[in-house]
Design a protein around this motif. Sequence first.
Motif, PDB file in Angstrom:
ATOM      1  N   PHE A  40       0.667  -0.931   0.089  1.00 27.75           N
ATOM      2  CA  PHE A  40       0.225  -0.216  -0.213  1.00 27.75           C
ATOM      3  C   PHE A  40       1.190   1.062   0.051  1.00 27.75           C
ATOM      4  O   PHE A  40       0.855   2.497   0.974  1.00 27.75           O
ATOM      5  N   PRO A  41       1.337   1.768  -1.078  1.00 27.49           N
ATOM      6  CA  PRO A  41       2.779   2.817  -1.204  1.00 27.49           C
ATOM      7  C   PRO A  41       1.631   4.212  -1.021  1.00 27.49           C
ATOM      8  O   PRO A  41       0.810   4.131  -1.041  1.00 27.49           O
ATOM      9  N   GLY A  42       2.354   4.959   0.116  1.00 30.58           N
ATOM     10  CA  GLY A  42       1.857   5.906   0.265  1.00 30.58           C
ATOM     11  C   GLY A  42       0.418   6.068   1.354  1.00 30.58           C
ATOM     12  O   GLY A  42       0.110   7.406   1.434  1.00 30.58           O
ATOM     13  N   LYS A  43       0.331   5.539   1.507  1.00 34.02           N
ATOM     14  CA  LYS A  43      -0.830   4.737   2.445  1.00 34.02           C
ATOM     15  C   LYS A  43      -0.643   5.093   3.913  1.00 34.02           C
ATOM     16  O   LYS A  43       0.335   4.261   4.365  1.00 34.02           O
ATOM     17  N   LYS A  44      -1.131   5.755   4.729  1.00 38.59           N
ATOM     18  CA  LYS A  44      -1.112   5.777   6.202  1.00 38.59           C
ATOM     19  C   LYS A  44      -1.708   4.144   6.420  1.00 38.59           C
ATOM     20  O   LYS A  44      -2.391   3.827   6.179  1.00 38.59           O
ATOM     21  N   ILE A  45      -0.657   4.084   7.411  1.00 35.59           N
ATOM     22  CA  ILE A  45      -0.397   2.357   7.585  1.00 35.59           C
ATOM     23  C   ILE A  45      -0.560   2.675   9.456  1.00 35.59           C
ATOM     24  O   ILE A  45       0.874   3.376  10.490  1.00 35.59           O
ATOM     25  N   PHE A  46      -1.593   2.248   9.759  1.00 35.68           N
ATOM     26  CA  PHE A  46      -1.336   1.844  11.464  1.00 35.68           C
ATOM     27  C   PHE A  46      -1.871   0.343  12.568  1.00 35.68           C
ATOM     28  O   PHE A  46      -2.211   0.267  11.638  1.00 35.68           O
ATOM     29  N   TYR A  47      -0.411   0.812  12.967  1.00 39.77           N
ATOM     30  CA  TYR A  47       0.016  -0.437  14.249  1.00 39.77           C
ATOM     31  C   TYR A  47      -0.578   0.197  15.667  1.00 39.77           C
ATOM     32  O   TYR A  47      -0.102   0.446  16.155  1.00 39.77           O
ATOM     33  N   THR A  48      -1.631  -1.390  15.693  1.00 36.99           N
ATOM     34  CA  THR A  48      -2.092  -1.122  16.937  1.00 36.99           C
ATOM     35  C   THR A  48      -1.645  -2.342  17.707  1.00 36.99           C
ATOM     36  O   THR A  48      -1.384  -3.178  17.401  1.00 36.99           O
ATOM     37  N   GLY A  49      -2.673  -2.328  18.652  1.00 34.94           N
ATOM     38  CA  GLY A  49      -1.646  -4.130  19.691  1.00 34.94           C
ATOM     39  C   GLY A  49      -0.809  -3.562  20.264  1.00 34.94           C
ATOM     40  O   GLY A  49       0.139  -2.414  20.570  1.00 34.94           O
ATOM     41  N   LEU A  50      -0.076  -5.092  21.374  1.00 40.65           N
ATOM     42  CA  LEU A  50       1.025  -4.521  22.449  1.00 40.65           C
ATOM     43  C   LEU A  50       2.820  -4.291  21.931  1.00 40.65           C
ATOM     44  O   LEU A  50       3.593  -4.460  21.641  1.00 40.65           O
ATOM     45  N   VAL A  51       2.757  -5.581  20.603  1.00 42.11           N
ATOM     46  CA  VAL A  51       3.898  -6.231  19.869  1.00 42.11           C
ATOM     47  C   VAL A  51       4.381  -4.458  19.108  1.00 42.11           C
ATOM     48  O   VAL A  51       5.602  -4.678  19.444  1.00 42.11           O
ATOM     49  N   PRO A  52       3.665  -3.991  18.187  1.00 40.27           N
ATOM     50  CA  PRO A  52       4.040  -2.902  18.086  1.00 40.27           C
ATOM     51  C   PRO A  52       4.904  -1.680  18.559  1.00 40.27           C
ATOM     52  O   PRO A  52       5.649  -1.287  18.662  1.00 40.27           O
ATOM     53  N   SER A  53       4.231  -1.823  20.119  1.00 42.81           N
ATOM     54  CA  SER A  53       4.721  -0.384  20.713  1.00 42.81           C
ATOM     55  C   SER A  53       5.628  -0.653  21.227  1.00 42.81           C
ATOM     56  O   SER A  53       6.954   0.056  21.901  1.00 42.81           O
ATOM     57  N   SER A  54       6.526  -2.157  21.169  1.00 43.04           N
ATOM     58  CA  SER A  54       7.101  -2.444  22.282  1.00 43.04           C
ATOM     59  C   SER A  54       8.296  -3.317  21.467  1.00 43.04           C
ATOM     60  O   SER A  54       9.520  -3.381  21.607  1.00 43.04           O
ATOM     61  N   ALA A  55       7.758  -3.440  20.057  1.00 42.94           N
ATOM     62  CA  ALA A  55       8.908  -3.379  19.440  1.00 42.94           C
ATOM     63  C   ALA A  55      10.698  -2.759  18.962  1.00 42.94           C
ATOM     64  O   ALA A  55      11.281  -3.504  18.691  1.00 42.94           O
TER      65      ALA A  55
END
Length: 296
Positions: free
Chosen positions: A260-275
Amino acid sequence: MLRMQSTGKYSIRDLERLSGVKAHTIRIWEKRYGIIKPERTDTNIRYYSNDDLRHLLNISVLNNHGYKISAISEMSEGEIARRLSDLQVVKQDKDNYQENLLLSMIELNEAQFNKTFHSAIMNRGFEKTVVSIIFPFFERIGLMWQTGTINPAQEHFISNIIRQKIIAATDALNVIPAANAQTVLLFLPEGELHELGLLFYNYAFRARGYKAIYLGQSVPLESLQRITGICRPDLVVTAMINATQRKDYEHFTRLLAKAFPGKKIFYTGLVPSSAGIELPKHAYRVADLIAFLRLK
């Protein structure tokens, strides 16, 4: 006040995790006021029953509302029930909701859960109930599940009820997106099955007039790549809960950005915030997507 079958066996640490009352305080209440009386196994190990847990939770609610433990210890079961009933008529706050939800989970009591949930919605509305009561409650029972304090079946029981509530609320929405409304694509990566948060975001976006495309659980990345010609989303929302190695997570974020080039991608949940990795351009880690996007 609930009556629970005396089939559970809890350690004092289990009581601490479930009730929020420190083990040291429980011991003092036991010795000084005799509020609960543990039993012992054949090997002389102390344990507590479901009735003990229920009684402690009820005492904790009264104590948190200004009743002295010395006074509570003199009350009969009927008196405690009447005082709790009075509290629920006068004030139903976050702590009361949490205790009632916990009791309904332990006893697998759907009627009690529905009563508590509907009361919260009447006082706070659906969204605030989910954000301020249900999600913190799941964080709490998640810790209990990890430590073995609760049966995983009990967590599944509550999860499935909440899932039904969110889906029903979504189906009941009467919002027609405008022709120029932004499109949001929501999905969970392959292997991810915990969809409550994503279901809620699906509801929240639809309630605000977005065109939402919900793909659900465990979607293979190659499937996403194939639908880019059909679906051209403005926003992509995903969630990761399972433990994931840094390199695998980083690889996934790169592939998704490429899909998805150029699109805003949002990562929610526990893993993304701690990676602790740097995300591609236009990708964001968020704990509260509604607040982040100012979705009023």
